[in-house]
Design a protein around this motif. Structure first.
Motif, short mmCIF file in Angstrom:
data_model
loop_
_atom_site.label_atom_id
_atom_site.label_comp_id
_atom_site.label_asym_id
_atom_site.label_seq_id
_atom_site.Cartn_x
_atom_site.Cartn_y
_atom_site.Cartn_z
N ARG A 14 0.92 -1.26 -0.02
CA ARG A 14 0.02 0.01 0.02
C ARG A 14 0.89 1.19 0.17
NH1 ARG A 14 -5.17 1.12 0.19
NH2 ARG A 14 -5.56 3.25 0.67
N VAL A 15 1.91 1.23 0.64
CA VAL A 15 2.95 2.59 0.96
C VAL A 15 3.58 2.56 -0.30
CG1 VAL A 15 4.96 3.13 2.08
CG2 VAL A 15 3.17 2.36 3.35
N HIS A 16 3.86 1.65 -1.11
CA HIS A 16 4.57 1.73 -2.46
C HIS A 16 3.54 2.10 -3.47
CE1 HIS A 16 7.97 -0.87 -1.04
NE2 HIS A 16 8.08 0.38 -0.50
N LEU A 17 2.40 1.55 -3.38
CA LEU A 17 1.36 2.18 -4.47
C LEU A 17 1.17 3.43 -4.32
CD1 LEU A 17 -0.75 -1.12 -4.76
CD2 LEU A 17 0.91 -0.19 -6.19
N GLU A 18 0.87 3.85 -2.83
CA GLU A 18 0.52 5.19 -2.60
C GLU A 18 1.71 6.11 -3.16
OE1 GLU A 18 -0.05 5.24 1.49
OE2 GLU A 18 -2.28 4.66 1.15
N GLN A 19 3.02 6.05 -2.90
CA GLN A 19 4.10 6.69 -3.38
C GLN A 19 4.05 6.85 -4.91
OE1 GLN A 19 7.35 4.76 -1.63
NE2 GLN A 19 7.33 5.81 0.18
N MET A 20 3.84 5.98 -5.57
CA MET A 20 3.68 5.68 -7.10
C MET A 20 2.54 6.87 -7.45
SD MET A 20 4.18 1.65 -7.93
CE MET A 20 3.89 2.32 -9.92
N GLN A 21 1.37 6.66 -6.76
CA GLN A 21 0.29 7.41 -7.01
C GLN A 21 0.68 9.03 -6.79
OE1 GLN A 21 -2.72 7.20 -4.10
NE2 GLN A 21 -4.43 8.02 -5.42
N GLN A 25 0.58 12.03 -9.42
CA GLN A 25 -0.22 13.12 -9.31
C GLN A 25 0.57 14.21 -9.33
OE1 GLN A 25 -3.74 13.00 -9.05
NE2 GLN A 25 -3.25 15.16 -9.90
N ARG A 26 1.55 14.26 -8.62
CA ARG A 26 2.49 15.40 -8.87
C ARG A 26 2.81 15.90 -10.28
NH1 ARG A 26 6.10 13.39 -4.22
NH2 ARG A 26 5.02 14.48 -2.33
N ILE A 27 3.06 15.05 -11.23
CA ILE A 27 3.31 15.26 -12.61
C ILE A 27 2.19 15.77 -13.14
CG2 ILE A 27 3.87 14.16 -14.78
CD1 ILE A 27 5.68 12.12 -13.27
N LEU A 28 0.99 15.50 -12.93
CA LEU A 28 -0.23 15.99 -13.77
C LEU A 28 -0.42 17.40 -13.05
CD1 LEU A 28 -2.38 12.74 -13.92
CD2 LEU A 28 -1.04 13.71 -15.60
N ASP A 29 -0.07 17.36 -11.59
CA ASP A 29 -0.61 18.88 -11.22
C ASP A 29 0.42 19.81 -11.53
OD1 ASP A 29 -2.40 17.79 -9.37
OD2 ASP A 29 -1.17 17.69 -7.80
N TYR A 30 1.72 19.48 -11.74
CA TYR A 30 2.88 20.42 -12.62
C TYR A 30 2.49 20.93 -13.73
CZ TYR A 30 5.95 18.86 -8.39
OH TYR A 30 6.22 18.38 -7.30
N THR A 31 1.94 19.90 -14.50
CA THR A 31 1.54 20.30 -16.01
C THR A 31 0.27 20.55 -16.27
OG1 THR A 31 1.22 17.81 -16.44
CG2 THR A 31 3.58 18.78 -16.80
N ALA A 32 -0.63 20.66 -15.12
CA ALA A 32 -2.05 21.14 -15.70
C ALA A 32 -2.10 22.21 -16.13
CB ALA A 32 -2.90 21.05 -14.18
#
Length: 123
Positions: A14-21, A25-32
Motif C-alpha cells: 500500500r505504501v509503495h502504491l501510494e508513493q507511485m500515485q 499526481q504531482r506530474i499531472l499537477d505540475y503540468t495542468a
C-alpha cells in the motif's frame, strides 16, 4: 509468523502504491493547464517531471513481483524502465516523449492506482 523486524508486506504494498500515485499526481499537477510549447520551454517543470517519473519507476521496482502480477492493467515494463528513460533522453526528443507520456499514459496509470488503493465497498 512474522518476526518484529519483518515489515508487513501488505502495508508495504500500500505504501509503495501510494508513493507511485503521489508521483504521478504531482506530474499531472505540475503540468495542468500547460500546452506543449510551455512545457518544452519550462526547464523547471521538466526537471520536476523527470524526478517524479524516476521516483515512480524506482518505487515500482521495490514492489514484489507478485504485486505487479496482480495489477495486470499497468504496463510494468514501461514503468520499471522510467528511470533509464528519463536519464537517457536527449534534448529535443525528450520534450515530445515526456509530453506524450504525461498526456496519454500517466492519467491511465493514475486511475488504476487510485482504484487499487480504494477501500473495498462494504455490503
Amino acid at each position: 509468523m512474522r518476526g518484529p523486524d519483518i515489515p508487513n508486506p501488505h502495508l508495504l504494498k500500500r505504501v509503495h502504491l501510494e508513493q507511485m500515485q503521489q508521483a504521478a499526481q504531482r506530474i499531472l499537477d505540475y503540468t495542468a493547464g500547460m500546452e506543449f510549447a510551455e512545457f518544452a520551454a519550462d526547464g523547471r517543470t521538466q526537471d520536476a517531471v523527470r524526478h517524479n517519473l524516476h521516483q515512480l519507476g524506482v518505487t515500482a521496482a521495490t514492489l514484489h513481483k507478485s504485486v505487479r502480477e496482480e495489477l495486470t492493467e499497468l504496463d510494468w515494463r514501461s514503468i520499471l524502465d522510467l528511470p533509464d528513460l528519463v536519464s537517457r533522453l536527449h534534448f529535443g526528443i525528450q520534450d515530445e516523449v515526456l509530453w506524450d507520456l504525461i498526456q496519454r499514459t500517466l492519467p491511465y496509470w493514475l486511475v488504476v492506482l487510485e482504484e487499487t488503493l480504494e477501500p473495498p465497498l462494504e455490503p
